[in-house]
Design an enzyme around this catalytic site. Structure first.
Site, PDB file in Angstrom:
ATOM      1  N   GLY A 224      13.179  39.913 -63.666  1.00 23.39           N
ATOM      2  CA  GLY A 224      13.038  38.561 -64.176  1.00 23.39           C
ATOM      3  C   GLY A 224      13.773  37.544 -63.324  1.00 23.39           C
ATOM      4  N   GLY A 226      17.067  34.621 -63.032  1.00 25.86           N
ATOM      5  CA  GLY A 226      18.374  34.227 -63.530  1.00 25.86           C
ATOM      6  C   GLY A 226      19.497  34.962 -62.842  1.00 25.86           C
ATOM      7  N   ILE A 228      21.674  37.341 -63.765  1.00 21.35           N
ATOM      8  CA  ILE A 228      21.771  38.792 -63.833  1.00 21.35           C
ATOM      9  C   ILE A 228      20.793  39.444 -62.866  1.00 21.35           C
ATOM     10  CG2 ILE A 228      21.301  40.792 -65.306  1.00 21.35           C
ATOM     11  CD1 ILE A 228      22.582  39.265 -67.601  1.00 21.35           C
ATOM     12  N   GLU A 247       5.690  40.238 -62.111  1.00 19.04           N
ATOM     13  CA  GLU A 247       4.997  38.963 -62.290  1.00 19.04           C
ATOM     14  C   GLU A 247       5.632  37.866 -61.454  1.00 19.04           C
ATOM     15  OE1 GLU A 247       5.175  37.731 -66.341  1.00 19.04           O
ATOM     16  OE2 GLU A 247       7.336  37.974 -66.495  1.00 19.04           O
ATOM     17  N   GLY A 345       6.389  38.019 -69.877  1.00 17.64           N
ATOM     18  CA  GLY A 345       6.003  39.368 -69.458  1.00 17.64           C
ATOM     19  C   GLY A 345       6.976  40.442 -69.873  1.00 17.64           C
TER      20      GLY A 345
END
Length: 626
Positions: A224, A226, A228, A247, A345
């Protein structure tokens, strides 16, 4: 997300063109229409400014969007009679505030399902407003940095209105639309919004380090956006042969591709190619994807299809969350009643990774929120919050305090695993709360479970006879594993270790043995770990004696591991930790006929001393000289 830099000048003097002739917006749209706008870094801001400036005769236009980087000026209260936003993913504070105030709607949806909302006329589209590159010599425009749901929207919309932007990269895959499919053109140059890499704090760094340890060489990644996720990518620099089916791709993915860490060589689906549906990042990233044949941009219904995701062996899906309850339920789109983001997602890739051979769905989050005042590991989800990912889907939950392995765990076991990775100041309260609702026995107690002397991540990967194991502390969730370990021993082993032959290892007794205050006593184990499977191979302990300067040592090894050096390795670690903690002596009592165990101690420097017990050898090690 950090600063977004977007250079958009409202093009008041430009015109919409149909067949090369200027037209008015009311010739293309009518009041009450539903329109879709381009996504992420491909929002046609200049086109939207022009629409807002020329919309005096239009009312109640519904705008369907997902995350739209930039100013989202159409959400401003002054446009409330003209536009009403229905967002399928909440992004940016302006949209978030509008949803909270009831000026905008939020429709939760899996990213893989959004295209069917358009094609099945559940959300029929009158127009799609998109941004594309200039046409090539064959008349094809590229959708550039966002193919995702843009591809399906333009296929379903009655009209396609395109901002042609010379700064839009040309991307490959299924990223092209022919000029004959576009009803109206609007030429306007626009910088793509850039996201600056966030600064990483110690908590984020540690989470990234833990997650990276779960990623095997040759794995395929979905990650994803960000802090982290950035931290995870930074800790993958020494990995080999990683692939991408995600994605989203970011600057971190680009850097690993340029270094050769990501080469897509071991992928089992779209080998040798990174698969994505959109990208967000710096200008360097946008330049990197421009005309890059090694990256394929595909629609969300293809990239996010769990069946397609699962065609990648060793698929690792890494996503974050707002909170996780002690049964493993994951909340990712709301804080209580306050909708914060969206499902996106998250579930698609969690499900796909679950179905993948060797796949690992991972949830990574800080243990606390609001400057450490609120635990994000909770006994039950907050009132009003919604479960995005079910308790059956999650394999791992990672915080700065470690990795909780949930797959195949009972409610009791996963509660103990999650409490272990919660912030220490909330652990006791979590245990008390879980006892009110789930069967965590009264004899279960909490102690310090960290052994900082083992290093930053609290365990070590060791190689013994060419096989890899984890050397780590025993912890409360090892209760059943320790039972299994006990029942694997022969009578001879039990006699040598316990000086008797116990016939039962009850759950209560096992719980006592794994509930160790590791800041005082020490209980280490060597574990064969493969994904969510863990089997104890050897256990070593020391017990602090009353003088608090000495400890008594003991260990036991699984039958098929005898003679391979596990006991010696455990003893070496215990010696080091005892010295670090300022202990002066280590003591051991061994049956006289246990020659192999005596040899381990004597090789480590233990010296035999007179013993008061017949048939027993007393050994001592002076740590000052060891």
């Amino acid at each position: 997300m950090d600063t977004i830099d977007t250079n958009v000048t409202p093009p008041l003097n430009r015109h919409l063109l149909v067949d090369g002739k200027p037209v008015k917006w009311n010739q293309l749209l009518k009041s009450g229409d539903r329109i879709f706008i381009g996504t992420h870094a491909a929002v046609p801001h200049a086109l939207m400014h022009h629409l807002a400036d020329q919309s005096q005769h239009l009312h109640d236009i519904e705008i369907v969007q997902i995350y739209a980087l930039g100013d989202n000026h159409w959400v401003n209260p002054e446009f409330s009679q003209t536009f009403k936003v229905n967002t399928l993913f909440i992004g940016g504070e302006k949209v978030r505030q509008a949803v909270a105030e009831g000026r905008a709607d939020y429709t939760p949806a899996f990213m893989s399902d959004i295209p069917s909302l358009f094609s099945d006329d559940i959300l029929p589209l009158d127009a799609a407003l998109i941004m594309v590159s200039p046409p090539d010599q064959y008349g094809y425009h590229s959708l550039g940095v966002s193919v995702d749901i843009v591809s399906s929207a333009l296929k379903s919309a009655k009209k396609v209105i395109a901002q042609v932007n010379p700064k839009m990269p040309v991307t490959f895959g299924q990223a092209f639309i022919h000029k004959g499919q576009i009803d109206a053109f609007f030429e306007a140059e626009q910088d793509l919004p850039e996201i600056k890499a966030p600064a990483l704090d110690a908590v984020t760094e540690r989470i990234g380090q833990y997650v990276s340890l779960l990623v095997e060489d040759g794995a395929t990644l979905q990650i994803g956006f960000g802090k982290i996720c950035d931290a995870v990518l930074r800790y993958l620099v020494n990995h080999k042969d990683l692939g991408v089916h995600s994605e989203l791709i970011t600057d971190g993915i680009m850097e690993l591709m340029l270094s050769g860490v990501i080469n897509n060589r071991k992928k089992t689906y779209h080998q040798h190619k990174a698969v994505t549906s959109f990208c967000i990042g710096s200008k360097q990233l946008y330049d990197f994807v421009n005309n890059n044949p090694h990256i394929g941009f595909y629609p969300s219904e293809y990239v996010n299809s769990p069946a397609n995701i699962a065609r990648n062996d060793k698929m690792v899906a890494i996503n974050s969350a707002i909170e996780v309850d002690l049964t493993g339920q994951v909340v990712s789109d709301s804080i209580g009643h306050h909708f914060y983001s969206g499902i996106g997602g998250h579930v698609d890739f969690t499900r796909g990774a679950t179905m993948s051979a060797g796949g690992k769905p991972i949830i990574a989050l800080p243990s606390t929120a609001k400057n450490g005042t609120v635990s994000r590991i909770v006994p039950h989800i907050s009132q009003g919050a919604g479960v995005a990912t079910s308790r059956a889907h999650v394999h791992y939950v990672v915080t700065e305090f470690g990795v909780a392995s949930l797959r195949g765990k009972s409610i009791r076991e996963r509660a103990l695993e999650l409490i272990r990775v919660a912030h220490p100041k909330f652990r006791q309260q979590l245990l008390e709360d879980i006892r009110k609702h789930y069967w965590v026995p009264h004899y279960q107690v909490l102690h310090s479970v960290e052994v900082p002397e083992l290093g930053a991540v609290g365990f070590k990967e060791i190689a013994i006879n060419g096989e890899f194991f984890d050397l780590r502390p025993l912890n409360p969730s090892d209760e059943r594993r320790l039972q299994e370990f006990f029942y694997s021993h022969t009578k001879e082993t039990l006699q040598m270790r316990y000086n008797t032959v116990p016939t039962q290892m009850s759950r209560e007794k096992s719980c006592t043995l794994v509930s160790v205050d590791q800041s005082r006593d020490l209980a280490l184990c060597i574990v064969r770990q493969k994904g969510s499977m863990a089997q104890i191979q050897a256990v070593g302990r020391y017990y602090l004696l009353h003088d608090e300067k000495s400890c008594e040592v003991a260990f036991v090894t699984r039958e098929n591991q005898h003679g391979k050096g596990m006991a010696s390795r455990l003893l070496s670690e215990m010696k080091y930790i005892a010295k670090q903690r300022g202990l002066e002596r280590m003591l051991a009592y061994v049956r006289a006929e246990n020659g192999k165990m005596l040899a381990v101690f004597e090789k480590a420097g233990f010296v035999r001393k007179p013993s008061e017990e017949p048939g027993e050898v007393y050994l001592q090690l002076d740590l000052g000289s060891a």
